[in-house]
Design an enzyme around this catalytic site. Sequence first.
Site, PDB file in Angstrom:
ATOM      1  N   SER A  46       0.827  -1.213   0.000  1.00 47.47           N
ATOM      2  CA  SER A  46       0.000   0.000   0.000  1.00 47.47           C
ATOM      3  C   SER A  46       0.861   1.263   0.000  1.00 47.47           C
ATOM      4  CB  SER A  46      -0.947   0.006   1.199  1.00 47.47           C
ATOM      5  OG  SER A  46      -0.208  -0.040   2.396  1.00 47.47           O
ATOM      6  N   HIS A  47       2.169   1.121   0.192  1.00 49.43           N
ATOM      7  CA  HIS A  47       3.047   2.293   0.190  1.00 49.43           C
ATOM      8  C   HIS A  47       4.183   2.167  -0.815  1.00 49.43           C
ATOM      9  CE1 HIS A  47       0.612   2.918   3.683  1.00 49.43           C
ATOM     10  NE2 HIS A  47       0.873   4.197   3.520  1.00 49.43           N
ATOM     11  N   GLU A 187      -4.707   0.651   2.617  1.00 49.79           N
ATOM     12  CA  GLU A 187      -5.157  -0.747   2.615  1.00 49.79           C
ATOM     13  C   GLU A 187      -6.642  -0.826   2.249  1.00 49.79           C
ATOM     14  OE1 GLU A 187      -3.173  -3.239   3.052  1.00 49.79           O
ATOM     15  OE2 GLU A 187      -1.473  -2.492   4.217  1.00 49.79           O
TER      16      GLU A 187
END
Length: 332
Positions: A46-47, A187
């Site tokens: 997610s990053h 997320e």
Amino acid sequence: MNTTSLELNKIYDLAYNVLKKHGCDDFNAESVATTVTHAERDGSVSHGLFRIPGYVASLKSKKVNGVSRPSNTFLTQNAIRVEGDYGFAPVAIKVGLPDLIQTTNNHGVGVLTITNTHHFAALWHETETLAENNLIGIACTAYKPSVAPAGAKKPLFGTNPISFAWPRKNNTPVVYDMATSTMAMGEVQVAARDGHKVPYGTGLNKEGEKTDDPSQIANGGVLLTFGDYKGSAIAMMIELLAAGLVGDLFSFEAKEEDNNDGGPARGGEFIMALSPELIAGKNWNEHAESFFEQMTSLEGVRLPGARRHNNRKNKGPREINTSLIEKINSLI
Ligand code: NDP
């Protein structure tokens, strides 16, 4: 979800090239592309590349300075302010950490307050770097409101992550890094994109009702903090440290200022380092190891950070969402 295999150096090139194309110079593009690549390497999806369209949007709208030159000022002998020059946070962190490490090694405690940056990354990058230098690291940042304080149905807090890293002399550090919301908004967005449900109670829909549909939370709804009022108190502390103490924007102020281009809002970050060698004394590592031995001897326990460090051992390609790669390529 269709995926495409990409080697880590190709992930880096993809991130670096698109950032350069949209106005980053080498120093800025390298700092962000390294953070993105490390996130993909460790399975912090997610990053990783998922954030690139947002990084690009904020360069295109000129909200973020792609040629930033952050600088450090010593406020006291061991409190340092990094003026981020309106660039991406990984650049300011890269400039700030060496002075923080040095002053903490001299004085036992050091504080780094990062201002005027745009944070879109995981925080373990900075706390883990401190732990790799035999220091304890603590970091937190606030973000635009998407989380309701305990009792409320409207957002005031950001997802406000906090990370803690403990150094280990002969092992990878113990690191936790977590949003104080039930889930990170990244997320929730990934779950919405991939058509997965989230646990019931993760957030409220726009009518203020609990839901397990991530798209209802991400579009007009609100996240809740973990652990009800206890998580809410920690999220509040993060607002006070990363905005009140650092002297940058609270989440609600960041929202008022942001141009909603889809990229990271402006804000600050609080980082603290502690030297176990100077504070606990010579035996600190053996003492903590005896605690970790006790902890991991319990059935079902694993140390936080172990999943990422395990993923890191795999030097092979990573499976990346194909439509995300296509989207990034279309921006180059
Ligand atoms: P997770 O809930 O996935 O994980 C939180 C922590 O718990 C991790 O350190 C993880 O370690 C650890 N953990 C998970 N399961 C276990 C277990 N069974 N036993 C022991 N430890 C465990 O993270 P979040 O979804 O809350 O946050 C994801 C990321 O989002 C973070 O990196 C955070 O910094 C980032 N974020 C960034 C924001 C920003 O504005 N820049 C805003 C909000 C979030 P491990 O990694 O080893 O699984």
